[in-house]
Design an enzyme around this catalytic site. Structure first.
Site, PDB file in Angstrom:
ATOM      1  N   CYS A 137       1.065  -1.321  -0.197  1.00  0.00           N
ATOM      2  CA  CYS A 137      -0.057  -0.025  -0.054  1.00  0.00           C
ATOM      3  C   CYS A 137       0.829   1.331   0.077  1.00  0.00           C
ATOM      4  O   CYS A 137       1.822   1.485   0.769  1.00  0.00           O
ATOM      5  CB  CYS A 137      -0.824   0.067   1.459  1.00  0.00           C
ATOM      6  SG  CYS A 137      -1.974   1.393   1.159  1.00  0.00           S
ATOM      7  N   ASN A 160       0.037  -8.036 -11.228  1.00  0.00           N
ATOM      8  CA  ASN A 160      -1.144  -7.075 -10.887  1.00  0.00           C
ATOM      9  C   ASN A 160      -0.615  -5.983 -11.380  1.00  0.00           C
ATOM     10  O   ASN A 160       0.415  -5.477 -11.220  1.00  0.00           O
ATOM     11  CB  ASN A 160      -1.193  -7.207  -9.304  1.00  0.00           C
ATOM     12  CG  ASN A 160      -2.290  -6.073  -8.916  1.00  0.00           C
ATOM     13  OD1 ASN A 160      -1.878  -5.118  -8.110  1.00  0.00           O
ATOM     14  ND2 ASN A 160      -3.374  -5.953  -9.545  1.00  0.00           N
TER      15      ASN A 160
END
Length: 345
Positions: free
Chosen positions: A102, A204
């Site tokens: 994150c 991803n």
């Protein structure tokens, strides 16, 4: 078949990325029925779990219908991560995932998420603490590195595998990129092709069409793909990708009845899970994405985000079906920048 420890997944599985304020049980439920093979909770603060914070505890909610499902935690303290892993154990998910990706400031300034990419020794210690504290398979989601000058994912992958993780998902950007620019999958491919790496590697970043999914599968050789923003308001992307990979043909875009049916499922699960007020309020952020592409939808959308009773929302949805009956949706052209949220892990 792809295996994460004893968890069997299909060939080239499609994973739903953990997304803060998005990947809750109602959203996961509609993604599951539309083809997601493995899903994760929103990321959960290890400190919050230890403090028994209500929001953190609620994120532990998982349901048998969505298995296999993983719970994702984050933090920068070994003791807190180890203790939170023991707490996660008690709700019996299929796996436990660690967030080292994150990039948002409120997480990074606490020494968690992508901040750990600046200290690989700490990343290894945190991971080892979690692995040693749980009976669950442990996986990791991370990025290429802190910035372009420190792309260290090759070393990271080897060292995390050595301390016992069972799979690794890699977002093809550095922390400093946030969500800007184009995701770079070349370092992900190098990790996958490293003969030392024996665990599944999932890619991803920027997968928003069936064509791109097939192209990246072929070009980079990853074991599967994790999809985040492209699933927001469009859970059909999982089955569309699977169909295209299998047949080389596109499924027809979902029609208005299909879209409204999924909105209803999402809405009623949200109300059931969080209660009427919170469930309805939290659905409001989803309507724009579900109804994207419909002309002159503003009036209906305004009703949906101001009504406070589920029955009235159902009536508006009936109006939308009637108004747009027979409308032919075009194949989606996605503006990824418009699909934002506080953190894609």
């Amino acid at each position: 078949m792809v295996k994460i420890a004893d968890i069997q997944l299909p060939d080239f599985p499609l994973l739903l990325a953990p997304m803060e304020d998005v990947s809750d049980p109602p959203f996961r439920a509609v993604c599951k029925v539309n083809g997601a093979d493995l899903m994760y909770t929103e990321f959960i603060s290890s400190e919050g779990l230890i403090r028994d914070a209500i929001k953190s505890r609620q994120k532990l909610d998982i349901f048998d219908s969505e298995r296999p499902v993983g719970i994702q935690i984050f933090g920068g303290d070994e003791e807190a991560m180890a203790l939170s892993a023991k707490i996660v154990d008690t709700v019996n998910p299929d796996l436990l995932d660690i967030n080292f990706g994150c990039p948002v400031k409120k997480v990074v300034t606490k020494g968690a998420g992508a901040a750990v990419l600046k200290d690989i020794d700490l990343m290894v210690r945190l991971t080892k603490a979690v692995v040693n504290s749980t009976s669950l398979p442990v996986t990791v989601k991370t990025r290429l590195g802190w910035d372009d000058a420190s792309i260290n994912i090759g070393d990271v992958a080897e060292r995390l595998q050595d301390v016992g993780i069972k799979a690794l998902a890699i977002h093809g950007r550095t922390r400093c990129q946030l969500y800007k620019g184009v995701a770079n999958w070349e370092p992900i491919a190098r990790v996958k092709n490293n003969p030392r790496i024996q665990i599944p590697i999932f890619g991803n970043g920027d997968i928003d069409t069936p064509e791109k999914a097939l192209e990246y599968k072929s070009r980079y050789g990853v074991d599967g793909i994790m999809i985040g923003r492209a699933a927001i308001g469009y859970p059909w992307i999982f089955n569309e990708i699977k169909h295209f990979i299998k047949t080389g043909e596109h499924l027809q875009p979902p029609g208005i009845q299909q879209r409204v049916d999924v909105i209803r499922q999402h809405l009623h699960r949200s109300v059931e899970w969080k209660g009427t007020k919170a469930g309805i309020n939290e659905m409001r952020r989803h309507y724009t994405n579900y109804l994207r592409g419909l002309p002159n939808i503003k009036e209906f959308r305004l009703k949906l985000v101001t009504i406070s009773e589920a029955e009235e929302i159902d009536a508006v949805l009936d109006e939308i079906v009637k108004r747009y009956d027979g409308f032919a949706f075009e194949t989606r052209k996605l503006d990824m920048a418009s699909l934002t949220y506080s953190c894609e892990n």
